[in-house]
Write a protein that holds these residues in place. Structure first.
Motif, short mmCIF file in Angstrom:
data_model
loop_
_atom_site.label_atom_id
_atom_site.label_comp_id
_atom_site.label_asym_id
_atom_site.label_seq_id
_atom_site.Cartn_x
_atom_site.Cartn_y
_atom_site.Cartn_z
N ILE A 1 51.03 43.17 40.96
CA ILE A 1 50.65 43.96 39.80
C ILE A 1 50.46 45.40 40.24
O ILE A 1 49.73 45.69 41.19
CB ILE A 1 49.39 43.40 39.12
CG1 ILE A 1 49.67 41.97 38.63
CG2 ILE A 1 48.95 44.30 37.96
CD1 ILE A 1 48.51 41.26 38.02
N ASN B 1 49.61 49.14 38.64
CA ASN B 1 49.16 49.96 37.52
C ASN B 1 49.65 51.39 37.73
O ASN B 1 49.14 52.10 38.59
CB ASN B 1 47.64 49.92 37.40
CG ASN B 1 47.14 50.71 36.21
OD1 ASN B 1 47.87 50.93 35.25
ND2 ASN B 1 45.90 51.13 36.27
N LEU C 1 39.70 43.79 35.36
CA LEU C 1 40.51 43.13 36.38
C LEU C 1 40.73 41.64 36.09
O LEU C 1 41.65 41.03 36.64
CB LEU C 1 39.89 43.33 37.76
CG LEU C 1 39.97 44.77 38.28
CD1 LEU C 1 39.34 44.87 39.67
CD2 LEU C 1 41.39 45.28 38.31
N GLU D 1 44.22 40.71 35.22
CA GLU D 1 45.19 40.48 36.29
C GLU D 1 45.24 39.00 36.68
O GLU D 1 46.31 38.44 36.90
CB GLU D 1 44.90 41.37 37.50
CG GLU D 1 45.16 42.83 37.22
CD GLU D 1 45.04 43.72 38.45
OE1 GLU D 1 44.86 43.20 39.58
OE2 GLU D 1 45.12 44.95 38.26
#
Length: 151
Positions: A5, A7, A16, A19
């Motif tokens: 992941i 960003n 979070l 995620e």
């Protein structure tokens, strides 16, 4: 399975926990399609400006969109040749707008976009009514398994 992941935006803050839920959504999508091979999926968070540029460059569509899918193979039968299933690019800015428009949580919207994109990576499309129905059913089964239901 590895989910990377990244960003790449600063406009939308997120917890979070999202995620971890994305990793779960990817895992359940793989399970739904009986993919038992070790694969990698990358998920990038961008803003509307960046996804607009990507949409124009790769799809020749001159507007922002919510999610783009970039499979690493031409045909799902070729998946055995690849360790990376593909890339998912989500505009968190657009996801936030859509969550408000559809009156559900931001979390639900991001997870829907993730699952939707996963099924694009598997080769599904919504180009016909029949294909749309098949794709939506699979998406809803994964989201339901996660306890994320439509209003």
């Amino acid at each position: 399975m590895e989910v990377i992941i990244d960003n790449r935006q600063e406009k939308i803050k997120y917890d979070l926990k999202i995620e971890k839920l994305i990793v779960d959504a990817v895992s359940l999508s793989l399970e739904k399609e009986n993919v038992d091979k070790e694969v990698e999926v990358s998920v990038s968070f961008v803003d509307n400006e960046e996804i607009h540029k990507l949409n124009k460059e790769y799809r020749e569509v001159d507007r922002p969109t919510d999610v783009l899918s970039f499979p690493q193979y031409e045909n799902m039968k070729d998946i055995e040749k690849f360790s990376s299933l593909g890339d998912i690019v989500i505009s968190l800015e657009r996801a936030k707008e859509q969550s408000e428009e559809y009156e559900h949580s931001f979390e639900r919207e991001v997870l829907f976009l993730t699952v939707h994109s996963m099924f694009h990576l598997f080769g599904y499309d919504h180009d016909t009514e029949e294909n749309t129905k098949k794709m939506r059913q699979k998406e809803e089964e994964v989201l339901s398994k996660m306890g994320i239901l439509r209003k």
